[in-house]
Scaffold this motif. Structure first.
Motif, PDB file in Angstrom:
ATOM      1  N   ARG A 154       4.167 -46.997  55.576  1.00 25.67           N
ATOM      2  CA  ARG A 154       3.450 -46.782  56.833  1.00 25.67           C
ATOM      3  C   ARG A 154       2.077 -46.172  56.603  1.00 25.67           C
ATOM      4  O   ARG A 154       1.099 -46.538  57.263  1.00 25.67           O
ATOM      5  CB  ARG A 154       4.264 -45.872  57.759  1.00 25.67           C
ATOM      6  N   GLU A 155       1.993 -45.222  55.673  1.00 27.12           N
ATOM      7  CA  GLU A 155       0.745 -44.502  55.447  1.00 27.12           C
ATOM      8  C   GLU A 155      -0.281 -45.323  54.669  1.00 27.12           C
ATOM      9  O   GLU A 155      -1.464 -45.368  55.033  1.00 27.12           O
ATOM     10  CB  GLU A 155       1.026 -43.202  54.696  1.00 27.12           C
ATOM     11  N   LYS A 156       0.157 -45.997  53.609  1.00 23.23           N
ATOM     12  CA  LYS A 156      -0.808 -46.628  52.706  1.00 23.23           C
ATOM     13  C   LYS A 156      -0.442 -48.041  52.291  1.00 23.23           C
ATOM     14  O   LYS A 156      -1.139 -48.646  51.470  1.00 23.23           O
ATOM     15  CB  LYS A 156      -0.961 -45.772  51.440  1.00 23.23           C
ATOM     16  N   GLY A 157       0.651 -48.570  52.839  1.00 21.28           N
ATOM     17  CA  GLY A 157       1.085 -49.893  52.417  1.00 21.28           C
ATOM     18  C   GLY A 157       1.714 -49.827  51.034  1.00 21.28           C
ATOM     19  O   GLY A 157       1.987 -48.749  50.493  1.00 21.28           O
ATOM     20  N   TYR A 158       1.942 -51.003  50.466  1.00 17.39           N
ATOM     21  CA  TYR A 158       2.600 -51.050  49.157  1.00 17.39           C
ATOM     22  C   TYR A 158       1.735 -50.465  48.048  1.00 17.39           C
ATOM     23  O   TYR A 158       2.247 -50.080  46.990  1.00 17.39           O
ATOM     24  CB  TYR A 158       2.990 -52.484  48.826  1.00 17.39           C
ATOM     25  N   LYS A 159       0.433 -50.388  48.276  1.00 14.64           N
ATOM     26  CA  LYS A 159      -0.437 -49.762  47.281  1.00 14.64           C
ATOM     27  C   LYS A 159      -0.125 -48.281  47.111  1.00 14.64           C
ATOM     28  O   LYS A 159      -0.450 -47.687  46.088  1.00 14.64           O
ATOM     29  CB  LYS A 159      -1.904 -49.931  47.686  1.00 14.64           C
ATOM     30  N   GLY A 160       0.503 -47.687  48.135  1.00 10.33           N
ATOM     31  CA  GLY A 160       0.844 -46.278  48.053  1.00 10.33           C
ATOM     32  C   GLY A 160       1.840 -45.964  46.941  1.00 10.33           C
ATOM     33  O   GLY A 160       1.915 -44.825  46.481  1.00 10.33           O
ATOM     34  N   PHE A 161       2.612 -46.971  46.525  1.00 10.35           N
ATOM     35  CA  PHE A 161       3.562 -46.746  45.441  1.00 10.35           C
ATOM     36  C   PHE A 161       2.879 -46.654  44.078  1.00 10.35           C
ATOM     37  O   PHE A 161       3.534 -46.327  43.090  1.00 10.35           O
ATOM     38  CB  PHE A 161       4.597 -47.869  45.399  1.00 10.35           C
ATOM     39  N   TYR A 162       1.595 -46.966  44.044  1.00  7.56           N
ATOM     40  CA  TYR A 162       0.885 -46.952  42.764  1.00  7.56           C
ATOM     41  C   TYR A 162      -0.300 -45.994  42.772  1.00  7.56           C
ATOM     42  O   TYR A 162      -1.205 -46.118  41.965  1.00  7.56           O
ATOM     43  CB  TYR A 162       0.421 -48.367  42.414  1.00  7.56           C
ATOM     44  N   VAL A 163      -0.285 -45.032  43.708  1.00 15.07           N
ATOM     45  CA  VAL A 163      -1.319 -44.012  43.748  1.00 15.07           C
ATOM     46  C   VAL A 163      -1.260 -43.180  42.475  1.00 15.07           C
ATOM     47  O   VAL A 163      -0.214 -42.651  42.112  1.00 15.07           O
ATOM     48  CB  VAL A 163      -1.152 -43.099  44.978  1.00 15.07           C
TER      49      VAL A 163
END
Length: 399
Positions: A361-370
């Motif tokens: 919700r916050e960052k999309g799937y890219k959030g898993f690779y922050v």
């Protein structure tokens, strides 16, 4: 993460014991200019310590613990920045997503707290990483000896299983120290220094929201009083039998840690062993294998493949770190979020699925690779160093 060179001696023929009985394996693994080297007499070899003995276990565990500490110390500043990014620390959200942001974050930490700020939580890291590294290397040596008993069992699947089991065993033993380390690294308030004892008290005393909250909401929604009372009693009963604070707080994020350790440790050991095999292929052997003339007596022990040069040893470790980090990183992000769950928000203990949905919700799937780019920069020297130090210490300890 032990080198393939010393973990499965059954995959190679013994080295020549006398000049008059040359080994075909020696000729295959070494460059032509080494073939003239004269092996030491058998009396010069060190006696081999049985792998299942207590002596071997203690020596391998000590070597693994020291190697892990050396590796973590090298990358401690980057590790702290990565944790701040993964846990979505509000003060550092503006820096995420770029290399310049990571550099700026390090600069701000240094300006605020000096070099000590870059190593905040490192003492807790060393307290955790020594037993973690020691148990992991020790367990891998022992589990591998059971899972892979001969050359015919030397498969990728068995290597992966042995590495995963070793990683899981080490996590079971050291996870509370990992939670303390993450919370110390996440803490950025500069008004006063927060120590290990204070962080432990904070974690221990954190409580989730009160159980009566749900009943209050039901009453406000015009739910009949009898139903609201029943809901309140049910919620209170669940709370009474479910650990909500105290020692259980030191195991936040434990489930995703175990899930993440399976691909991380398994892929790490598998990749390292496979890379070690590749380095010993005839095409690379003249450049990657340490010549006989440069080896010590302990490196000439029988029934062991030839040791790698330093650059080859470091390269196998770097490849292992890159592959394992890529496969396990999304679960690592979820784990960090769960570990600091008592700091951000209302202290509600979210499940893995809830944390995953929140990240999407916050960052999309890219959030898993922050922070993954920082992870790569950190993992390559860290894992390479741990491999190198561990293998050299094994020689020093005679195993």
């Amino acid at each position: 993460m032990p080198n393939n060179a010393s973990n499965h001696p059954q995959t190679h023929e013994p080295l020549a014991m006398t000049p008059s009985a040359p080994s075909t394996t020696t000729n295959r693994l070494h460059p032509p200019d080494n073939s003239a080297d004269v092996a030491l007499p058998s009396s010069a070899y060190q006696s081999k310590i049985p792998k299942q003995s207590l002596d071997y276990a203690l020596r391998s565990g000590l070597a693994g613990g020291i190697a892990a500490c050396a590796a973590k110390t090298i990358v401690a500043p980057l590790d702290r920045v990565k944790i701040l990014f993964q846990a979505s620390n509000p003060q550092f959200q503006k820096y995420t997503g770029s290399w310049s942001g990571a550099i700026a974050a390090i600069r701000d930490i240094y300006k605020a707290d000096g070099a000590r700020g870059l190593f905040r939580g490192h003492s807790a890291t060393l307290l955790r990483i020594f037993p973690y590294g020691g148990i992991k290397f020790l367990a891998y040596e022992q589990v591998r000896a059971v899972v892979i008993k001969g050359k015919e069992q030397e498969t990728s699947g068995r290597r992966f299983v042995a590495g995963s089991l070793a990683g899981c065993l080490s996590v079971f033993a050291t996870y509370p120290l990992e939670v303390i380390r993450v919370r110390l690294a996440w803490e950025t308030r500069s008004s006063k220094r927060v120590g290990v004892r204070q962080i432990c008290k904070v974690i221990y005393n954190e409580h989730p929201p009160q159980a009566t909250t749900r009943a209050s909401v039901l009453q406000q929604s015009n739910v009949p009083r009898a139903a609201a009372v029943t809901a309140e009693a049910t919620s209170a009963a669940i709370t009474a039998i479910t650990p909500s604070h105290g020692l259980s707080n030191f195991f936040r994020g434990f489930t995703p840690t175990l899930w993440g350790m399976i691909p991380y440790a398994g892929a790490s050991f598998l990749t390292h062993d496979a890379a070690g095999d590749m380095m010993r292929l005839p095409l690379l052997a003249p450049y990657s294998i340490l010549p006989l003339s440069e080896r010590s007596q302990k490196q000439l022990a029988p029934n062991k493949p030839p040791p790698l040069r330093a650059w080859a040893e470091l390269t196998t470790g770097a490849l292992a770190g890159f592959v394992s980090q890529t496969l396990s990183y999304p679960l690592e992000v979820i784990r960090r979020r769960m570990q600091v769950g008592g700091v951000v928000g209302d202290g509600h203990r979210l499940t893995m699925a809830e944390v995953g949905r929140s990240i999407i919700r916050e960052k999309g799937y890219k959030g898993f690779y922050v922070g993954l780019s920082i992870g790569y920069v950190k993992v390559v020297p860290m894992v390479a160093t741990s491999f190198y130090v561990y293998e050299r210490l094994k020689i020093v300890f005679g195993i």
